[in-house]
Design an enzyme around this catalytic site. Structure first.
Site, PDB file in Angstrom:
ATOM      1  CD  GLU A 201      -2.671  -1.411   2.431  1.00  0.00           C
ATOM      2  OE1 GLU A 201      -3.885  -1.197   2.419  1.00  0.00           O
ATOM      3  OE2 GLU A 201      -2.044  -1.784   3.443  1.00  0.00           O
ATOM      4  CG  ASP A 285       1.768  -1.761   3.466  1.00  0.00           C
ATOM      5  OD1 ASP A 285       1.286  -1.679   4.612  1.00  0.00           O
ATOM      6  OD2 ASP A 285       1.248  -2.429   2.551  1.00  0.00           O
ATOM      7  CD  GLU A 335      16.376   3.977  -5.511  1.00  0.00           C
ATOM      8  OE1 GLU A 335      16.789   3.513  -4.427  1.00  0.00           O
ATOM      9  OE2 GLU A 335      17.136   4.192  -6.474  1.00  0.00           O
ATOM     10  CB  CYS A 389       3.001  -3.837   6.658  1.00  0.00           C
ATOM     11  SG  CYS A 389       4.374  -3.540   5.504  1.00  0.00           S
ATOM     12  CB  VAL A 404     -15.305 -11.365 -15.490  1.00  0.00           C
ATOM     13  CG1 VAL A 404     -15.209 -12.232 -16.736  1.00  0.00           C
ATOM     14  CG2 VAL A 404     -16.251 -10.200 -15.709  1.00  0.00           C
ATOM     15  CG  ASP A 417     -10.222 -15.419 -12.216  1.00  0.00           C
ATOM     16  OD1 ASP A 417      -9.705 -16.067 -13.162  1.00  0.00           O
ATOM     17  OD2 ASP A 417     -11.182 -14.652 -12.371  1.00  0.00           O
TER      18      ASP A 417
END
Length: 610
Positions: A201, A285, A335, A389, A404, A417
């Site tokens: 995140e 994160d 990085e 995290c 779908v 999936d």
């Protein structure tokens, strides 16, 4: 009944240009094309502004090509926010609706190795890989025209300058455990453990220089960042990592941390600001600072190694060094790779015929792939440090679109999936229903093999030193038991050290890791400088102030090494303080005298501490 709607009429003229100035720079040898959009919609359906899936027909090098695009539903989290600052310094945070965005990933029909990262906001802008070569596409700024320029990346004029470098100075060859790991291939067991996606995140912060560079226009900055993250997301799919943008902050009223020519100082200040300010108001994160400043030397980025999830060090800084978003995205991927435990590639590292992401120098050749070394280092990092995290999936934004089955996206109501039944390679998943088979015990984990728990007693975590304890699977769980180790304070390495949290830290090993072979622990006289309380010697920091060591604690402050390598004669060598301050200090748990070890800048008795 499905009808094919031809949205525009094909008008592809094989026009070749010799030179033109585009958003991507000066381009030699380009082609003007007029893409035709072909959309498949149910009869009577209302066409959304940006469809979940699109395809375009165009000609490249005179040959017809079909570009298949699918909206990148992993780009934003549901709680995505944007922050900027008013001229009087007030923080302004909004939560824009981002479900119907215009950023896509894709492929070229009949080219299994093809990829694409495209913005369809105003025409098609981005890049695609066709027959092993990277092409850029962008709309020409002509009134009432659908004309686009298509050109190879190699035809963009390169600046005549020194190579652009990452500011991290540690090389791959210095890390012996990782060097050994890189000699392995990615095993099936590693692949099983990596197969479940990790989720980063991400918050991107654009500094005041970026705001000024993009005409003090918030929309221009946002658009540029979205394009970068769309490509970043595509790059990290190869490591089974999904990067979701959870926040964008633009320092429109001035920088909130020190942004200077020193990349080391800039990274340190940004990390302190993130820990002190950003984390308190935005869950995430990892944070990357995108800056318009031109760092000293050839540096265009810097980050801490193996510190994902750390409040201060899960950060990176990236110079906005190119008008081609692919190159800036590759730098950011590099990085962030350091944060995920990846080091610069050595000579034996490879990713086929391409220059790899973790190459220390940004090559004029395109680079979108991680090397075999990076795969193994990532595996080692995940297995050793288990950064928690990145295990939780971001809140999804695609709640409006129905799921779908078969599109390789895990959506609401699906347990898995893996694509179509013909193409599915994931044996735990029933491709026809997107549900797990009834006999499945587990999908992932070190103690999961072919969807079943591994036999009790199977080693799942080898001991990393004589202070560590090997762990084995229980036969009842997919997870390896909690990492355990021998009691702290137990002598190790023939009494040269004491066990500390499963390791046996000694100064020689730390000097070797920082500077390479022929570098050893310095003489005791060098450590006397730690009584000064300045940049060259101190024991710890309190509120930013360097605290001098007491005489009995001098071997628990800055680390001093004796460098006898060829061409060097430095008996009191120290690690540069502006690079990574926690590496310049003697590690906690290191032996500082007989029966004593270092903790928080003090040399204390083993017997009383444990």
């Amino acid at each position: 009944m499905i009808q094919v709607l031809l949205v525009t009429i094909l008008a592809v003229f094989p026009y070749q240009g010799s030179s033109i100035i585009l958003g991507s720079g000066n381009v030699n040898d380009y082609e003007v094309v007029y893409p035709r959009k072909v959309t498949a919609l149910p009869k009577g359906a209302v066409q959304p502004k940006y469809e979940d899936a699109m395809q375009y027909e165009l000609k490249v090098n005179g040959e017809p090509m079909v570009l298949h695009l699918e909206k990148n539903k992993q780009l934003f989290s549901k709680d995505y926010s944007e922050t900027h600052y008013s001229p009087d310094g007030r923080e302004i945070t909004t939560y824009p609706l981002v479900e119907d965005h215009c950023y896509y990933h894709g492929r070229i029909e009949n080219d299994a190795d093809s990829t694409a990262s495209i913005s369809a906001c105003n025409g098609l802008k981005g890049h695609f890989k066709l027959q092993g070569e990277i092409y850029l596409i962008e709309p020409l700024k002509l009134r009432d025209s659908e004309a686009h320029a298509v050109f190879k990346y190699e035809n963009v004029e390169k600046e005549d300058e020194a190579p652009k470098m990452c500011g991290v100075t540690q090389n791959w060859e210095s890390y012996e455990p990782i060097k050994k790991a890189s000699q392995l291939v990615v095993t099936a067991e590693q692949q099983r453990y990596l197969n479940p996606y990790r989720y980063v995140e991400l918050v991107i912060v654009a500094d005041h220089g970026m705001f000024t560079k993009y005409n003090r226009n918030l929309t221009e900055v946002k658009t540029w960042v979205y394009e970068i993250v769309n490509t970043l997301n595509e790059i990290y799919r190869y490591l089974y990592i999904r990067v979701a943008l959870v926040g964008l902050e633009i320092w429109s009223d001035g920088d909130l941390s020190n942004v200077t020519l020193s990349s080391g100082n800039t990274l340190d200040s940004f990390g302190e600001w993130r820990k002190r300010d950003l984390l308190r108001r935005k869950r995430h994160d990892n944070a990357q600072l995108l800056t318009a400043i031109d760092f000293s030397g050839n540096t265009i980025g810097r980050a801490s190694i193996a510190n994902m999830c750390d409040p201060k060090y899960s950060t990176g800084i990236v110079q906005d060094h190119s008008p081609i978003n692919l190159l800036v995205a590759v730098t950011m991927a590099h990085e962030m790779g350091h944060n995920l435990g990846l080091h610069h590639d050595g000579k034996s590292c490879t990713c086929g015929d391409y220059i790899c992401i973790m190459n220390a120098t940004l090559s004029h050749q395109h680079s979108k792939y991680f090397s075999n070394c990076s795969y193994n280092q990532y595996w080692d990092y995940i297995n050793t440090y288990t950064p928690k995290c990145i295990l939780n999936e971001p809140l999804r934004t695609d709640i409006i679109s129905p799921p779908v089955c078969g599109n390789e996206l895990l959506e609401a109501g699906e347990e898995c999936d893996c694509g179509s039944p013909r193409n599915c390679q994931y044996q735990c998943c029933d491709a026809a229903t997107c549900k797990l088979h009834s006999w499945v015990e587990c999908e992932s984990g070190v103690c999961c093999e072919q969807c079943k728990f591994r036999t009790a007693g199977t080693e799942c975590r080898a001991r990393r030193s004589e202070c560590d304890i090997a762990e084995s699977c229980t036969g009842q769980s997919a997870d390896c038991p909690t990492d355990d180790f021998h009691k702290n304070g137990q002598p190790c390495l023939n009494n040269f050290g004491y066990c500390y949290n499963g390791n046996c830290p000694i100064m020689y090993h730390q000097c070797y890791a920082l500077f390479g072979s022929n570098v050893y622990e310095a003489e005791d006289s060098c450590f006397e400088s730690n009584q000064k309380g300045d940049d060259y010697g101190y024991c710890r920091k309190e509120n930013g102030e360097k605290i001098p060591c007491a005489p009995e604690d001098v071997k628990c402050g800055r680390l001093y090494c004796n460098d006898n390598s060829p061409g060097q004669n430095d008996p009191c060598k120290i690690f540069p303080s502006n690079e990574d301050e926690h590496k310049e200090m003697v590690l906690p748990g290191t032996k500082c005298a007989d029966g004593k070890f270092c903790t928080n800048g003090h040399c204390v008795d083993v017997a009383t501490a444990y």
